[in-house]
Write an enzyme that holds these catalytic residues in place. Sequence first.
Site, short mmCIF file in Angstrom:
data_model
loop_
_atom_site.label_atom_id
_atom_site.label_comp_id
_atom_site.label_asym_id
_atom_site.label_seq_id
_atom_site.Cartn_x
_atom_site.Cartn_y
_atom_site.Cartn_z
N ALA A 1 -2.75 2.26 15.32
CA ALA A 1 -3.25 2.89 14.34
C ALA A 1 -2.27 3.62 13.53
O ALA A 1 -2.43 4.48 12.76
CB ALA A 1 -4.37 3.75 14.75
N SER A 2 -0.90 3.18 13.84
CA SER A 2 0.31 3.69 13.11
C SER A 2 0.44 5.35 12.73
O SER A 2 0.64 5.77 13.94
CB SER A 2 0.28 3.00 11.94
OG SER A 2 1.50 3.01 11.03
N HIS A 3 0.22 5.67 12.02
CA HIS A 3 0.58 7.27 11.67
C HIS A 3 -1.06 7.95 11.80
O HIS A 3 -1.07 9.26 11.55
CB HIS A 3 1.07 7.50 10.34
CG HIS A 3 0.27 6.76 8.95
ND1 HIS A 3 0.19 5.68 8.67
CD2 HIS A 3 -0.55 7.53 8.29
CE1 HIS A 3 -0.72 5.72 7.61
NE2 HIS A 3 -1.22 6.93 7.31
#
Length: 466
Positions: free
Chosen positions: A98-100
Amino acid sequence: MALVESFSGIRGIYDEDLTEAVAVRYAYAYYSFLRNKSRKNNPTIVIGMDTRPSGVRLSDSIMGILDCNFIDVGIAPTPAIEFAVRYFNADGGIIVTASHNEPYWNGFKFLGNDGAILSEKEMNLVINNFKVKTLQNFHKIQDRRILERNTEVIKNYSEFILDIVGKKNINKIKNSKQKIILDPNGGTAAIAKNILEQIGVNAIGVNMSYGQFNRVIEPNEDSLVYLKNTIDEHKADFAAGFDCDADRMEILLDNGQLLSGDYILALITGGVLSDLNNPKNKIVVVNDATSNVVREVARKFGAKVRESEVGEINVVQEIQKSKAIAGGEGSSGGVIMPPSKCRDGILTLLMVLSVVAQQQKTLNDIIEKFPKYYTLRRKMEFDKLKHDNIKKYLKNYYSKKGLETKEKNIKGSLKILTGKNSFAWFRASKTEGNIFRIIADSDKKEEAEKLMEEAVNVFNKANERK
């Protein structure tokens, strides 16, 4: 909160919106797309993940259901997983990340056979498959040969990005004796320490244990400010903070100021252009939300700037189309350097170190000579059902003022050119539900503040309308 589905990927809160059942259905939707595209009944898929606690469960559930060949690269940065697709000549890839977003989120990035994330059109096919297709011949696969290739991928990815930096620049980095603070915050960028030490950088790691998140995942001014004390303690040059999957990187200077992603992109643009042996095709690609500081730096070197819609794949496609030497999205602190096909926080850090070594000055001193631009950002909550009407209201408001507006389509961004060196920009977030992003950019601080105040007021009026 509902599942966030866009061409940037799929994201949701684990075990609420994003369950293992949803993960399996989305993986099957992607698998169906891939079989149709590659015309193979048994495609080869690279799978990897960031360090979120739910990653292993989601990854295992996918590999236990899809009847295809898997190359499992385990925990690795997103750019390394994308590299692995090309390295193994696979048909596609799934990144569990979910990256950042915060650790209780997770999601997927789906890749094509070139390692890049799918185009908007392709991703829409996957999303449509998810909504209409049912699992065929559903069964738990008991025996399967899954190739595990983490060590091999990390080694070759490291060589790949060092090759992009180049031997000449690596030697300069070695001779420059730089000392930095490295903060992956429990994420996949922890592998950067070994890469940096290979080229003579004194990298002091903090928050190096996978899955131990000691600050907000997204690297920004608020989440990285605590590193000022660490910089002072070790007399380091600066600190580099990453998000969970290492496609984003931000820099905290030794004076406690954040070097924005726009300035990182401008810095590397200047460095690449000054180091260019072949003056032909001096083209840099940015998205339409990137500060004009990049354009001004490129102009000094006689380079052209091509602009794309926001979205990593849009920048990647424009880089390929125009054969640009570099590109990126200023808002994310991740530069795209061909032949890489994605934002890469670790490669971005290496390029910053290269520029510092080339100029034999401190990063502060180099940035001090750059044109001054003021980029303000706001996140506004809104009713998603009102999206189109809000966009129409905004466009109509600024058009009546006689200002030039740029809009590719109603679902994309709206950019208003308010002067030679200033703009206002609006776009609904593709990764955070119910959030509208507003940017004001100008070479004059008062003008940027005035533009943002006006933009927020107009947006509120548009959002309040029935």
